[in-house]
Write an enzyme that holds these catalytic residues in place. Structure first.
Site: not given
Ligand code: VGL
Ligand code: ZN
Length: 196
Positions: A17, A59, A103, A142
């Site tokens: 991410d 993401d 994802k 993540c």
């Molecule tokens: C994530 C916050 C919101 C992550 C994803 O993948 O770390 N964190 N959505």
């Molecule tokens: Zn997210």
């Protein structure tokens, strides 16, 4: 040394991410998130030189995703599929053959792990991967959930502790995530200790 840090056949790098929305200036900016980029670029170069696979998770939310405030979720709108905020940072030097894993791409379900609802496990198995080197964003979402899933599926994990940053919604979330990953068997290393 208990185990070798030199990347070899059976190893892969997973970059989590490193997207504009998680970086300073983004909609869900992680403090100092940009500092992971040069460290990960060095790792990417090491793996690429050895022809070892590089995976990049992202993401990839629909505009009405359940995790957004507008739907009663915990997060500001972020990483909408196809938007600038969802793009990997332009300084992240992914190789052309990096395997991109998208994802949380359905409205009704959130997924922090790169294994959740994706074919990551199959892709790793097809590439003969048994050990994952993991870095990126975010330590407490993540990275945490991906590492715990990987360990649960029998992969070895080397967590690149200098190349991750936490959201820290609650102070200490990042530190607690590290403890959970270590408890479950993740090995810790700093990226500069990976021999080049
Ligand atoms: C994530 C916050 C919101 C992550 C994803 O993948 O770390 N964190 N959505
Ligand atoms: Zn997210």
């Amino acid at each position: 040394m208990e185990f070798g840090l030199t990347p070899e056949i059976g190893d892969a790098l997973l970059v989590a991410d490193v997207q504009n929305d998680f970086l300073p200036g983004g909609n869900l900016a992680v403090h100092h998130g940009d500092e992971v980029i040069p460290l990960l670029n060095r790792c990417i170069a090491l793996f690429t030189q050895k022809k070892l696979p590089v995976f990049a998770a992202r993401d990839w939310h629909p505009p009405n995703h359940c995790s957004f405030h507008a739907q009663g979720g915990p997060w500001p709108t972020h990483c909408i599929a196809g938007s600038l905020g969802a793009e990997f940072h332009h300084d992240l030097a992914l190789p052309p053959d990096a395997v991109v894993i998208s994802k949380a791409d359905t409205p009704e379900r959130d997924a922090y792990s790169a294994f959740c609802g994706t074919n990551l496990d199959e892709r790793l198995a097809a590439a003969g991967v048994r050990r994952l080197f993991v870095g990126g964003l975010t330590t407490d979402y993540c990275v945490l959930n991906t590492v715990l899933d990987a360990l649960g599926m029998g992969y070895s994990v080397v967590l690149l502790t200098d190349a991750i940053r936490a959201v820290n919604v609650k102070p200490g979330d990042g530190v607690r995530a590290l403890a959970q990953m270590q408890e479950r068997g993740a090995h810790f290393a700093v990226s500069r200790d990976i021999p080049g």
